[in-house]
Design a protein around this motif. Structure first.
Motif, PDB file in Angstrom:
ATOM      1  N   ASP A 148       0.862  -1.184   0.000  1.00 49.10           N
ATOM      2  CA  ASP A 148       0.000   0.000   0.000  1.00 49.10           C
ATOM      3  C   ASP A 148       0.896   1.229   0.000  1.00 49.10           C
ATOM      4  OD1 ASP A 148      -2.654   1.351   0.352  1.00 49.10           O
ATOM      5  OD2 ASP A 148      -1.653   2.063   2.154  1.00 49.10           O
ATOM      6  N   ASP A 162      -2.790   3.658  -3.296  1.00 45.84           N
ATOM      7  CA  ASP A 162      -3.333   2.468  -3.929  1.00 45.84           C
ATOM      8  C   ASP A 162      -2.482   1.270  -3.520  1.00 45.84           C
ATOM      9  OD1 ASP A 162      -5.010   0.900  -5.389  1.00 45.84           O
ATOM     10  OD2 ASP A 162      -4.582   1.827  -7.326  1.00 45.84           O
ATOM     11  N   THR A 163      -3.008   0.074  -3.786  1.00 46.45           N
ATOM     12  CA  THR A 163      -2.253  -1.155  -3.562  1.00 46.45           C
ATOM     13  C   THR A 163      -1.511  -1.528  -4.836  1.00 46.45           C
ATOM     14  OG1 THR A 163      -3.869  -1.942  -1.931  1.00 46.45           O
ATOM     15  CG2 THR A 163      -2.391  -3.580  -2.905  1.00 46.45           C
TER      16      THR A 163
END
Length: 217
Positions: A148, A162-163
């Protein structure tokens, strides 16, 4: 007298042989690595992080660093030639961040502008290959990594995150202190890949050293 000396010699030889057999019989068995395990780990990461403006010349070099800690679990199988294969999952919470000057273009700093890139958590699914030397297990490992990653700045632009999905590879050493307690030291390199967020194209690669402690079933 000769017969007496011969008898004593034979008796000493027999006693020595018996003592040697007893020592061999009491020797600790070779450690077998086959089995599952769960553990905890902690470490330090240093990174090469960059943020590039979408379709523009602007950029930030953030180079995050910091500490991380979490858990891991896996399974080993030791083959007859002492080669050990295995699979492992891990997850760590991270406090890995870094900030850098915002450049509107090469050589043109944005006045007072600072951007920050941070890794909040990461995880991996890896395959392992090692060679058992009794209680020592040197190994290499690699697989898929997740993280992350967030970015922010002091310019009033919203924060984004975001991942990311990438890959990881590393090497380490496990040591069996007892039949059930394991120690670990490891280095790994991870490339989380690149992803376009609203504030720019973000990429991050990390180098990590980790120490772990596990219980083997």
């Amino acid at each position: 007298m000769k017969k007496l000396l011969l008898g004593l010699s034979l008796s000493l030889l027999a006693s020595s042989a018996f003592a040697a057999d007893a020592i061999v019989g009491e020797a600790a068995p070779i450690f077998i690595w086959t089995g599952g395990y769960v553990g905890v780990q902690a470490g330090y990461a240093w990174s090469d992080g960059n943020i590039h403006q979408n379709n523009g010349p602007g950029f930030i070099e953030s180079d995050p660093d910091g500490f991380l800690g979490g858990v891991f679990a896996g399974y080993n199988y030791q083959m007859s030639n002492d080669v050990v294969i295995g699979a492992e999952l891990d997850f760590v919470s991270a406090n890995v961040d870094g900030s850098g000057q915002i450049f509107a273009a090469p050589g043109l700093p944005f006045p007072g502008g600072v951007g920050t890139e941070e890794l909040n958590w990461s995880g991996a699914a890896r395959l392992r290959l090692g060679y058992a030397a009794d209680r020592f297990l040197p190994y290499i490992a690699g697989g898929v990594a997740f993280g992350d990653i967030g970015i922010s700045s002091n310019t009033g632009v919203s924060s984004f995150g975001d991942t990311f999905t990438g890959w990881t590879i590393g090497a380490g050493l496990d040591y069996a202190m007892t039949a059930n307690l394991l120690l670990r030291a490891e280095y790994r390199y991870t490339d989380f890949g690149k992803e376009a967020l609203p504030a720019g194209v973000v990429d991050l690669t990390t180098s990590e050293v980790r120490l772990g402690f596990a219980y083997k079933f």
